[in-house]
Enzyme design. Structure first.
Site, mmCIF file in Angstrom:
data_model
loop_
_atom_site.group_PDB
_atom_site.id
_atom_site.type_symbol
_atom_site.label_atom_id
_atom_site.label_comp_id
_atom_site.label_asym_id
_atom_site.label_seq_id
_atom_site.Cartn_x
_atom_site.Cartn_y
_atom_site.Cartn_z
ATOM 1 N N ALA A 9 0.843 -1.218 0.000
ATOM 2 C CA ALA A 9 0.000 0.000 0.000
ATOM 3 C C ALA A 9 0.867 1.252 0.000
ATOM 4 O O ALA A 9 0.387 2.342 -0.309
ATOM 5 C CB ALA A 9 -0.924 -0.008 1.214
ATOM 6 N N SER A 10 2.132 1.109 0.342
ATOM 7 C CA SER A 10 3.076 2.230 0.367
ATOM 8 C C SER A 10 3.683 2.523 -0.998
ATOM 9 O O SER A 10 4.470 3.457 -1.139
ATOM 10 C CB SER A 10 4.210 1.903 1.343
ATOM 11 O OG SER A 10 4.719 0.602 1.058
ATOM 12 N N ILE A 13 1.296 2.393 -7.080
ATOM 13 C CA ILE A 13 0.054 1.729 -7.528
ATOM 14 C C ILE A 13 -0.757 1.300 -6.298
ATOM 15 O O ILE A 13 -1.978 1.490 -6.247
ATOM 16 C CB ILE A 13 0.373 0.522 -8.441
ATOM 17 C CG1 ILE A 13 1.055 1.005 -9.735
ATOM 18 C CG2 ILE A 13 -0.913 -0.247 -8.780
ATOM 19 C CD1 ILE A 13 1.534 -0.111 -10.660
ATOM 20 N N SER A 136 3.048 -8.596 -14.440
ATOM 21 C CA SER A 136 3.692 -7.685 -15.392
ATOM 22 C C SER A 136 3.587 -8.281 -16.790
ATOM 23 O O SER A 136 3.575 -9.509 -16.945
ATOM 24 C CB SER A 136 5.175 -7.510 -15.050
ATOM 25 O OG SER A 136 5.856 -6.919 -16.136
ATOM 26 N N TYR A 149 13.058 -10.938 -12.591
ATOM 27 C CA TYR A 149 11.759 -10.272 -12.395
ATOM 28 C C TYR A 149 10.716 -10.873 -13.332
ATOM 29 O O TYR A 149 9.600 -11.188 -12.919
ATOM 30 C CB TYR A 149 11.941 -8.778 -12.659
ATOM 31 C CG TYR A 149 10.681 -7.940 -12.593
ATOM 32 C CD1 TYR A 149 10.139 -7.560 -11.376
ATOM 33 C CD2 TYR A 149 10.055 -7.499 -13.764
ATOM 34 C CE1 TYR A 149 8.993 -6.763 -11.316
ATOM 35 C CE2 TYR A 149 8.914 -6.708 -13.712
ATOM 36 C CZ TYR A 149 8.387 -6.342 -12.484
ATOM 37 O OH TYR A 149 7.257 -5.559 -12.434
HETATM 38 N N1 LIG Z 1 5.593 0.587 -12.433
HETATM 39 C C1 LIG Z 1 5.560 -0.260 -13.474
HETATM 40 O O1 LIG Z 1 5.914 0.090 -14.618
HETATM 41 C C2 LIG Z 1 5.063 -1.667 -13.288
HETATM 42 C C3 LIG Z 1 4.879 -2.455 -14.425
HETATM 43 C C4 LIG Z 1 4.424 -3.762 -14.291
HETATM 44 C C5 LIG Z 1 4.180 -4.255 -13.027
HETATM 45 N N2 LIG Z 1 4.378 -3.484 -11.933
HETATM 46 C C6 LIG Z 1 4.119 -4.083 -10.622
HETATM 47 O O2 LIG Z 1 3.198 -3.294 -9.882
HETATM 48 C C7 LIG Z 1 3.459 -3.444 -8.478
HETATM 49 C C8 LIG Z 1 3.564 -2.072 -7.834
HETATM 50 O O3 LIG Z 1 4.679 -1.380 -8.385
HETATM 51 P P1 LIG Z 1 4.842 0.214 -8.299
HETATM 52 O O4 LIG Z 1 5.128 0.679 -9.674
HETATM 53 O O5 LIG Z 1 3.698 0.809 -7.522
HETATM 54 O O6 LIG Z 1 6.198 0.302 -7.492
HETATM 55 P P2 LIG Z 1 6.631 1.186 -6.230
HETATM 56 O O7 LIG Z 1 5.926 2.473 -6.173
HETATM 57 O O8 LIG Z 1 8.118 1.171 -6.276
HETATM 58 O O9 LIG Z 1 6.143 0.277 -4.990
HETATM 59 C C9 LIG Z 1 6.797 -0.904 -4.666
HETATM 60 C C10 LIG Z 1 6.133 -1.515 -3.447
HETATM 61 O O10 LIG Z 1 6.811 -2.756 -3.124
HETATM 62 C C11 LIG Z 1 7.069 -2.761 -1.728
HETATM 63 N N3 LIG Z 1 8.240 -3.552 -1.381
HETATM 64 C C12 LIG Z 1 9.509 -3.386 -1.864
HETATM 65 N N4 LIG Z 1 10.342 -4.254 -1.244
HETATM 66 C C13 LIG Z 1 9.582 -4.977 -0.368
HETATM 67 C C14 LIG Z 1 9.851 -5.999 0.563
HETATM 68 N N5 LIG Z 1 11.080 -6.509 0.733
HETATM 69 N N6 LIG Z 1 8.824 -6.478 1.299
HETATM 70 C C15 LIG Z 1 7.571 -6.013 1.146
HETATM 71 N N7 LIG Z 1 7.248 -5.028 0.279
HETATM 72 C C16 LIG Z 1 8.235 -4.518 -0.454
HETATM 73 C C17 LIG Z 1 7.316 -1.305 -1.388
HETATM 74 O O11 LIG Z 1 7.201 -1.122 0.021
HETATM 75 P P3 LIG Z 1 7.965 0.067 0.806
HETATM 76 O O12 LIG Z 1 7.962 1.267 -0.084
HETATM 77 O O13 LIG Z 1 7.118 0.225 2.034
HETATM 78 O O14 LIG Z 1 9.340 -0.430 1.118
HETATM 79 C C18 LIG Z 1 6.205 -0.641 -2.194
HETATM 80 O O15 LIG Z 1 4.994 -0.692 -1.494
HETATM 81 C C19 LIG Z 1 4.720 -4.308 -8.372
HETATM 82 O O16 LIG Z 1 4.367 -5.652 -8.182
HETATM 83 C C20 LIG Z 1 5.357 -4.157 -9.742
HETATM 84 O O17 LIG Z 1 6.180 -5.260 -10.073
HETATM 85 C C21 LIG Z 1 4.812 -2.198 -12.032
#
Ligand SMILES: NC(=O)c1ccc[n+]([C@@H]2O[C@H](COP(=O)([O-])OP(=O)(O)OC[C@H]3O[C@@H](n4cnc5c(N)ncnc54)[C@H](OP(=O)(O)O)[C@@H]3O)[C@@H](O)[C@H]2O)c1
Length: 241
Positions: A9-10, A13, A136, A149
């Protein structure tokens, strides 16, 4: 009242997901790893805006299996489990370490699967439990330089194919929402010219914004979406898939 646990949630997305769900009347367990402050602020806001719902914070490193197993005892009721945590790393697979691959698999695949085992009975109670992973497009197409990944995200889709069949009779649905490129801090390492090179490859001509992904989470959570299970839904602006 319905309860969802949003892991990550932090994240950018994840935050949009909890904003949508709180507005729609859900009570929430909001998970963070290092971003506890961001989640506390959201909870303060939600408690003012939605005083009849409950909001609880959960802090866990998904690389630590013991901490993940402890989550189960912190939840008293659960209708939906959403995994929006995730990180990637860039580099040739031949030059990456085993430890890095293991970390990606633990945080994004093994810990979530263990948590699901522990929470299945809670999710089965109401007859319409929901599990949703953020996957993804790379889990389907694969990406050079992000092999571990891509493997983790592909594993989530494979797990979804299989596990959805086991729990359909319990009323639990299992699906993956698989974005392409989304404008979040996960992509903050890209320079403007790298971003526009990606824009040029995407038929829609741009990255998604988080609300274009969270929309699909809310849609799959709708009780009327209960016949959808075992699917990976690609939300990519037409890119790659
Ligand atoms: N952005 C893109 O282009 C994209 C594309 C395809 C899929 N996705 C997927 O969408 C999801 C959300 O990504 P986002 O873009 O919102 O990324 P983001 O803003 O970087 O958020 C990443 C999240 O993962 C958490 N996290 C990281 N390390 C962790 C750990 N060791 N244990 C538990 N939680 C952990 C973070 O928690 P903290 O911040 O609290 O540490 C944060 O809540 C991910 O699964 C990502 O693979 C993203």
């Amino acid at each position: 009242m319905k309860w969802a646990l949003v892991v990550g949630a932090s994240g950018d997305i994840g935050e949009k997901i909890v904003l949508d769900l709180a507005k729609a009347g859900w009570s929430l367990y909001l998970h963070a790893n290092t971003g506890g402050k961001r989640v506390s602020k959201l909870i303060d806001l939600f408690r003012v805006e939605y005083p009849k719902q409950d909001f609880l914070q959960i802090s866990t490193d998904f690389n630590d299996l013991k901490q993940v197993e402890n989550i189960a005892s912190q939840l008293f009721t659960l209708d939906a489990l959403i995994f929006a945590q995730g990180t990637t790393s860039y580099g040739l697979f031949s030059q990456s370490t085993y430890a890095n691959t293991a970390k990606i698999m633990q945080m994004q695949v093994l810990s979530p699967l263990r948590l699901i085992q522990l929470l299945e009975s809670k999710l089965a109670k109401n007859g319409y439990g929901r599990i949703i992973f953020l996957g993804s497009v790379y889990g389907g197409s694969g990406s050079a330089m992000e092999v571990a990944y891509s493997t983790a995200k592909g594993a989530l889709s494979a797990f979804t194919n299989a596990y959805s069949k086991e729990v359909a009779s319990l009323g639990i649905t299992v699906n993956v929402i698989a974005p392409g490129a989304v404008d979040t801090k996960m992509n903050s390492a890209f320079s403007d010219s790298q971003k526009s090179a990606i824009d040029n490859q995407i038929p829609m001509g741009r990255f998604a914004v988080p609300s274009e992904i969270s929309y699909w989470i809310s849609t799959v959570l709708d009780e009327k979406a209960g016949y959808l299970t075992g699917q990976t839904i690609y939300v990519t602006g037409g890119w790659l898939k």
